[in-house]
Design a protein around this motif. Structure first.
Motif, PDB file in Angstrom:
ATOM      1  N   ALA A 126       0.825  -1.211   0.000  1.00  0.00           N
ATOM      2  CA  ALA A 126       0.000   0.000   0.000  1.00  0.00           C
ATOM      3  C   ALA A 126       0.856   1.256   0.000  1.00  0.00           C
ATOM      4  N   GLU A 127       2.090   1.155   0.518  1.00  0.00           N
ATOM      5  CA  GLU A 127       2.922   2.354   0.603  1.00  0.00           C
ATOM      6  C   GLU A 127       3.797   2.552  -0.625  1.00  0.00           C
ATOM      7  N   GLU A 128       3.778   1.647  -1.586  1.00  0.00           N
ATOM      8  CA  GLU A 128       4.677   1.733  -2.738  1.00  0.00           C
ATOM      9  C   GLU A 128       4.293   2.911  -3.620  1.00  0.00           C
ATOM     10  N   ASP A 129       5.246   3.765  -3.960  1.00  0.00           N
ATOM     11  CA  ASP A 129       4.979   4.925  -4.811  1.00  0.00           C
ATOM     12  C   ASP A 129       4.736   4.480  -6.239  1.00  0.00           C
ATOM     13  N   PRO A 130       3.862   5.204  -6.961  1.00  0.00           N
ATOM     14  CA  PRO A 130       3.631   4.878  -8.370  1.00  0.00           C
ATOM     15  C   PRO A 130       4.870   5.181  -9.198  1.00  0.00           C
ATOM     16  N   SER A 131       4.954   4.587 -10.354  1.00  0.00           N
ATOM     17  CA  SER A 131       6.104   4.801 -11.231  1.00  0.00           C
ATOM     18  C   SER A 131       6.067   6.203 -11.811  1.00  0.00           C
ATOM     19  N   ALA A 132       7.218   6.645 -12.295  1.00  0.00           N
ATOM     20  CA  ALA A 132       7.322   7.967 -12.901  1.00  0.00           C
ATOM     21  C   ALA A 132       6.396   8.085 -14.104  1.00  0.00           C
ATOM     22  N   ALA A 153       5.381  11.013  -2.136  1.00  0.00           N
ATOM     23  CA  ALA A 153       6.060  11.457  -3.359  1.00  0.00           C
ATOM     24  C   ALA A 153       5.052  11.921  -4.398  1.00  0.00           C
ATOM     25  N   ALA A 154       3.948  11.181  -4.519  1.00  0.00           N
ATOM     26  CA  ALA A 154       2.907  11.578  -5.465  1.00  0.00           C
ATOM     27  C   ALA A 154       2.287  12.902  -5.037  1.00  0.00           C
ATOM     28  N   THR A 155       2.033  13.063  -3.730  1.00  0.00           N
ATOM     29  CA  THR A 155       1.455  14.311  -3.227  1.00  0.00           C
ATOM     30  C   THR A 155       2.332  15.493  -3.596  1.00  0.00           C
ATOM     31  N   LYS A 156       3.628  15.358  -3.364  1.00  0.00           N
ATOM     32  CA  LYS A 156       4.542  16.463  -3.671  1.00  0.00           C
ATOM     33  C   LYS A 156       4.594  16.743  -5.170  1.00  0.00           C
ATOM     34  N   ALA A 157       4.517  15.676  -5.968  1.00  0.00           N
ATOM     35  CA  ALA A 157       4.525  15.868  -7.419  1.00  0.00           C
ATOM     36  C   ALA A 157       3.290  16.639  -7.870  1.00  0.00           C
ATOM     37  N   PHE A 158       2.151  16.286  -7.327  1.00  0.00           N
ATOM     38  CA  PHE A 158       0.921  16.981  -7.693  1.00  0.00           C
ATOM     39  C   PHE A 158       0.958  18.433  -7.204  1.00  0.00           C
ATOM     40  N   ALA A 159       1.383  18.634  -5.950  1.00  0.00           N
ATOM     41  CA  ALA A 159       1.432  19.988  -5.396  1.00  0.00           C
ATOM     42  C   ALA A 159       2.416  20.863  -6.150  1.00  0.00           C
ATOM     43  N   GLY A 160       3.486  20.237  -6.686  1.00  0.00           N
ATOM     44  CA  GLY A 160       4.465  20.997  -7.441  1.00  0.00           C
ATOM     45  C   GLY A 160       3.925  21.592  -8.731  1.00  0.00           C
ATOM     46  N   LEU A 161       2.778  21.101  -9.176  1.00  0.00           N
ATOM     47  CA  LEU A 161       2.154  21.635 -10.392  1.00  0.00           C
ATOM     48  C   LEU A 161       1.514  22.996 -10.185  1.00  0.00           C
ATOM     49  N   LEU A 162       1.176  23.338  -8.946  1.00  0.00           N
ATOM     50  CA  LEU A 162       0.304  24.476  -8.681  1.00  0.00           C
ATOM     51  C   LEU A 162       0.754  25.761  -9.368  1.00  0.00           C
ATOM     52  N   ALA A 163       2.025  26.080  -9.226  1.00  0.00           N
ATOM     53  CA  ALA A 163       2.505  27.356  -9.765  1.00  0.00           C
ATOM     54  C   ALA A 163       2.488  27.393 -11.288  1.00  0.00           C
ATOM     55  N   LYS A 164       2.376  26.246 -11.932  1.00  0.00           N
ATOM     56  CA  LYS A 164       2.450  26.172 -13.390  1.00  0.00           C
ATOM     57  C   LYS A 164       1.087  26.223 -14.076  1.00  0.00           C
ATOM     58  N   LEU A 165       0.013  26.160 -13.305  1.00  0.00           N
ATOM     59  CA  LEU A 165      -1.317  26.020 -13.880  1.00  0.00           C
ATOM     60  C   LEU A 165      -2.030  27.361 -14.026  1.00  0.00           C
ATOM     61  N   SER A 166      -3.083  27.360 -14.826  1.00  0.00           N
ATOM     62  CA  SER A 166      -3.957  28.525 -14.921  1.00  0.00           C
ATOM     63  C   SER A 166      -4.707  28.686 -13.601  1.00  0.00           C
ATOM     64  N   PRO A 167      -5.218  29.887 -13.299  1.00  0.00           N
ATOM     65  CA  PRO A 167      -5.957  30.073 -12.046  1.00  0.00           C
ATOM     66  C   PRO A 167      -7.105  29.088 -11.878  1.00  0.00           C
ATOM     67  N   GLU A 168      -7.844  28.820 -12.934  1.00  0.00           N
ATOM     68  CA  GLU A 168      -8.958  27.884 -12.844  1.00  0.00           C
ATOM     69  C   GLU A 168      -8.466  26.488 -12.473  1.00  0.00           C
ATOM     70  N   ALA A 169      -7.384  26.058 -13.106  1.00  0.00           N
ATOM     71  CA  ALA A 169      -6.831  24.739 -12.808  1.00  0.00           C
ATOM     72  C   ALA A 169      -6.216  24.704 -11.407  1.00  0.00           C
ATOM     73  N   GLN A 170      -5.647  25.838 -10.970  1.00  0.00           N
ATOM     74  CA  GLN A 170      -5.117  25.900  -9.614  1.00  0.00           C
ATOM     75  C   GLN A 170      -6.216  25.666  -8.574  1.00  0.00           C
ATOM     76  N   VAL A 171      -7.371  26.288  -8.795  1.00  0.00           N
ATOM     77  CA  VAL A 171      -8.490  26.102  -7.879  1.00  0.00           C
ATOM     78  C   VAL A 171      -8.894  24.628  -7.832  1.00  0.00           C
TER      79      VAL A 171
END
Length: 453
Positions: free
Chosen positions: A29-35, A68-86
């Motif tokens: 259950a703790e195994e991170d998904p592949s890149a 690791a997945a959480t950080k990867a997803f959160a790292g997207l925030l600054a790159k997205l449009s405002p609508e996608a950020q919400v």
């Protein structure tokens, strides 16, 4: 067509991801998904079309485990449009992984109100006691969407020390912050904060006092009855008195008779408006002690208090009030009080869900009533009681021109429902109905019953 094909492709690809992840989850259950798997989801979360993003966000919310997945997803925030950020902020909030917290907090600097509000929403599940001052400030001084989001997140924050942190944030803060946090304490049902809330009822700022009384409406228990009564008696203006009344009535609804002693004690030196409110609270509390105090106020030296005592007594929920109402009904110098007493007796004598009718009480009401209107109410109540005794009470009214029609209807209704009893009494009454009633329908019903005797 391009959009349709794109969604279809996304569905296929995400189905594949689900299959792969399911296999991974079965292994650990703790195994991170592949890149590769992460990249595929990231592409759809980053897509310009909301429908496509929605499919990727579902995986962000529930289906891809690991920090690791959480950080990867959160790292997207600054790159997205405002609508996608919400959209992503909401998804990260639903995900509930604190690893996203730093990236989420960074988005508070956005110039987009919707994004800032989404950050505040997400902090409800991602935040800690460290975010209490931030959320408190936004709950008091942000834009309308930010205020709402901050208050809801303060209410949702989890942790044994959150309520204490909210109380600490009130100390030395501006009045608008204290107002907001008092509301939050009520939303959190933070009973351990009652000392702070009670102290705030004496705050120099009127808005804070009102907010504290609003919180007491939900938080106060029987132990706080005397304090709420004291606040009511010391109210500085009408809004504060009204808030204190609502708090006291809500408290009495919860704790009932346990509140009575403190309220009775508070009556002693209360002014007229406070005495009126305290009588209402006693009626809400109920019980012998409350009833005795209300009866005593029938002799109050102020007319408004006497009127309120009469109203509370006439609406008393159980028959313990009946003897007092009978005494009050005998006094006909005040027609309004007399009428309220009679109506109270009719109500108490009528059949209740948990107890049968009381014919003695109804007979008393019939005998003491000075107006036809109240006698009609008693006749209507008697009409619902299918016994020879109720019919005997109705029969004399058949000879009263003002009551004859109501009595005829009540007599027929009783006779139709009676299964046994003295047939002579039934026959005598119904023969009189057939002879005197103006209503063809009532006469017809009486004739039908007579034929069956």
């Amino acid at each position: 067509m391009r959009g349709v094909r794109k969604i279809q492709a996304a569905t296929c690809l995400l189905s594949l991801v689900a299959f792969c992840l399911a296999g991974g989850l079965s292994r650990a259950a703790e195994e991170d998904p592949s890149a590769g798997q992460l990249q595929l989801i990231i592409e759809y979360v980053s897509d310009a079309e909301r429908e496509t993003r929605a499919m990727g966000l579902q995986y962000v919310r529930e289906d891809v485990p690991g920090e690791a997945a959480t950080k990867a997803f959160a790292g997207l925030l600054a790159k997205l449009s405002p609508e996608a950020q919400v959209d992503l902020l909401d998804a990260l909030g639903d995900r509930g992984d604190a690893a996203a917290r730093p990236a989420v907090l960074n988005m508070l600097g956005s110039d987009q109100e919707a994004v800032r509000a989404a950050v505040l929403r997400a902090l409800g599940s991602l935040g800690t006691t460290a975010e209490v001052p931030l959320l408190a400030g936004k709950a008091a001084a942000g834009s309308a969407p930010e205020k709402e989001a901050a208050r809801r997140s303060l209410a949702r924050l989890r942790g044994d020390k959150v309520n204490a942190a909210i109380v600490s944030a009130m100390e030395g803060s501006k009045s608008d912050v204290r107002v907001a946090l008092l509301d939050v304490l009520a939303m959190r049902n933070a009973k351990e904060a009652l000392p702070t809330v009670l102290e705030a009822t004496e705050d120099a700022d009127g808005a804070v006092r009102l907010a504290a009384l609003g919180a007491l409406r939900f938080l106060a228990g029987e132990q706080e009855t005397a304090a709420v009564v004291k606040t009511l008696k010391g109210a500085r203006d009408t809004p504060q008195r009204r808030k204190a009344e609502l708090a006291l009535l809500a408290l009495c609804s919860r704790s009932r008779q346990k509140c009575a002693a403190a309220i009775v004690e508070g009556l002693a030196e209360a002014d007229v408006p406070s005495r009126v409110v305290l009588l209402r609270a006693l009626a809400r509390a109920g019980g012998p002690e409350a009833l005795e105090a209300i009866v005593a106020r029938l002799e109050d030296d102020d007319e408004a208090v006497r009127d309120e005592a009469v109203r509370m007594l006439s609406s008393w929920p159980d028959r313990a009030a009946a003897p007092h109402l009978k005494e009050m009904a005998k006094q006909k110098d005040n027609l309004r009080h007399h009428v309220l007493a009679i109506r109270g007796l009719v109500r108490l004598g009528s059949p209740q869900k948990d107890q049968p009718a009381d014919l003695d009480v109804l007979a008393g009401a019939m005998g003491l009533a000075s107006r036809a209107q109240e006698k009609r109410l008693a006749l209507a109540a008697l009409g619902g009681i299918a016994t020879p005794e109720s019919l005997a009470l109705v029969a004399p009214a058949l000879d009263d021109a003002a009551l004859a029609e109501d009595a005829a209807l009540a007599a027929v209704t009783i006779a139709e429902k009676m299964k046994d009893g003295k047939k002579d009494g039934v026959r005598s009454a119904l023969e009189k109905v057939v002879k005197q009633a103006k209503s063809r329908e009532v006469r017809g019903r009486a004739e039908k019953v007579l034929k069956s005797l």
